[in-house]
Design an enzyme around this catalytic site. Structure first.
Site, PDB file in Angstrom:
ATOM      1  N   VAL A 186       0.750  -1.433  -0.212  1.00  0.00           N
ATOM      2  CA  VAL A 186      -0.002   0.128   0.154  1.00  0.00           C
ATOM      3  C   VAL A 186       1.025   1.327   0.244  1.00  0.00           C
ATOM      4  CG1 VAL A 186      -1.905   1.662   1.146  1.00  0.00           C
ATOM      5  CG2 VAL A 186      -2.184  -1.350   1.241  1.00  0.00           C
ATOM      6  N   VAL A 188       1.078   5.883  -1.420  1.00  0.00           N
ATOM      7  CA  VAL A 188       0.883   6.810  -2.064  1.00  0.00           C
ATOM      8  C   VAL A 188       2.007   7.278  -2.131  1.00  0.00           C
ATOM      9  CG1 VAL A 188      -1.033   9.188  -1.224  1.00  0.00           C
ATOM     10  CG2 VAL A 188      -1.285   6.692  -0.380  1.00  0.00           C
ATOM     11  N   ARG A 194      -1.896  12.803   3.215  1.00  0.00           N
ATOM     12  CA  ARG A 194      -3.286  13.807   4.158  1.00  0.00           C
ATOM     13  C   ARG A 194      -4.368  13.845   3.313  1.00  0.00           C
ATOM     14  NH1 ARG A 194       1.326  17.455   7.796  1.00  0.00           N
ATOM     15  NH2 ARG A 194       2.056  15.016   8.579  1.00  0.00           N
ATOM     16  N   GLY A 196      -6.444  11.485   2.284  1.00  0.00           N
ATOM     17  CA  GLY A 196      -7.197  10.272   2.576  1.00  0.00           C
ATOM     18  C   GLY A 196      -7.306   9.072   1.983  1.00  0.00           C
ATOM     19  N   GLU A 226       2.517   3.137  14.420  1.00  0.00           N
ATOM     20  CA  GLU A 226       0.844   4.271  15.161  1.00  0.00           C
ATOM     21  C   GLU A 226       0.401   4.974  14.024  1.00  0.00           C
ATOM     22  OE1 GLU A 226      -0.007   3.875  18.706  1.00  0.00           O
ATOM     23  OE2 GLU A 226       1.481   2.540  18.671  1.00  0.00           O
ATOM     24  N   ALA A 227       1.173   5.524  13.162  1.00  0.00           N
ATOM     25  CA  ALA A 227      -0.563   6.274  12.153  1.00  0.00           C
ATOM     26  C   ALA A 227      -0.553   5.100  11.441  1.00  0.00           C
ATOM     27  CB  ALA A 227       0.691   6.965  11.022  1.00  0.00           C
ATOM     28  N   TYR A 232      -5.471   1.918   9.847  1.00  0.00           N
ATOM     29  CA  TYR A 232      -6.670   0.709   9.655  1.00  0.00           C
ATOM     30  C   TYR A 232      -7.663   0.610  10.157  1.00  0.00           C
ATOM     31  CZ  TYR A 232      -2.463  -0.729   6.241  1.00  0.00           C
ATOM     32  OH  TYR A 232      -1.984  -1.214   5.481  1.00  0.00           O
TER      33      TYR A 232
END
Length: 268
Positions: A186, A188, A194, A196, A226-227, A232
């Protein structure tokens, strides 16, 4: 005879995986097991992010070789941090070619007991004038006569397990290999984070998985990311198990959690 020395490059930490500084190559000759780079805020904090028009996004399965090549270049761009400029373009091309061939092989469905779908988020080229030229040129493809840019991507892997990863426990019994799937790779584009996009990609992956007859969807994530965990969990994933410490040390990577999401099915 002159010897070409490849530039040093480091896989970036992914939503699932590795932290910047590890030099170990990905398994299987591709980026498949390096998992997500879409939420790497620490490494990309200096990047100026671009607000995009989400109504112009297309989220759909990749089919053409042209789009798969653009996808491979985005993944190399997302998962590697090149620390040297010497021979960098040749090395990027080499990595992209490996990922391209591995991705085509996975999508061909020739491996028994496995089906893979590549889902991309794309924007019209006409709406990316504010993007870096390097992103526009490397991740561009043509669809129905229109130029588009791949800005996000992931794979849905319908199989019992992924190599070197924790195996999901659901569903149990005969037929589990057809009803279980894992998300991987995954990513981006860092300039588009940021917005979405990762959330939209994951929600689309659930619909694709459901159409494949998947009832249980999994994803691996580093325990200290953590992000990624927040992303998820926002998408409905919950904790199922975690990787033994010895296995993480052996594979030279942060220890992983296995997150699960059940997909509701409607029966006629």
């Amino acid at each position: 005879m002159a010897v070409l020395t490849l530039p040093t490059c480091f896989p970036l930490q992914s939503v699932n995986g590795r932290r910047n500084g590890h030099r170990k190559r990905c398994n299987s000759g591709s980026l498949r097991w390096c998992t997500v780079a879409s939420q790497q805020q620490e490494l990309c904090s200096e990047v100026e992010r671009i607000r995009i028009d989400k109504s112009a996004l297309k989220i759909e399965e990749a089919c053409s070789d042209d789009e798969l090549w653009a996808t491979s270049l985005l993944r190399v761009r997302s998962f590697y941090d090149f620390k040297s400029s010497f021979g960098i373009e040749d090395h990027k091309k080499y990595l992209a070619e490996r990922e391209f061939e591995a991705l085509k092989e996975r999508l061909s469905g020739t491996k028994e007991g496995e089906k893979v779908c590549c889902i991309n988020a794309t924007l019209p080229l006409s709406q990316t004038s504010s993007f870096p030229e390097e992103l526009r040129s490397s991740c561009k493809f043509s669809a129905n006569g229109e130029g588009r840019i791949v800005v996000g991507s992931l794979d849905v892997n319908q199989c019992m397990s992924l190599p070197n990863e924790i195996t999901g426990m659901k569903p149990k019994g005969i037929g589990g290999d057809f009803a279980r799937a894992y998300l991987s790779t995954v990513c981006v584009a860092k300039e588009c984070q940021r917005n979405g996009i990762a959330f939209i990609l994951i929600e689309k992956s659930k619909l694709v998985a459901k159409d494949l007859g998947i009832s249980d969807l999994y994803v691996h994530v580093a325990v200290d990311n953590e992000a990624a965990k927040n992303l998820y969990m926002k998408c409905g994933f919950v904790y199922e198990s975690e990787e033994p410490a010895w296995q993480a040390r052996f594979l030279d990577r942060p220890r992983r959690l296995l997150l699960w999401s059940g997909l509701p099915h409607t029966y006629d």
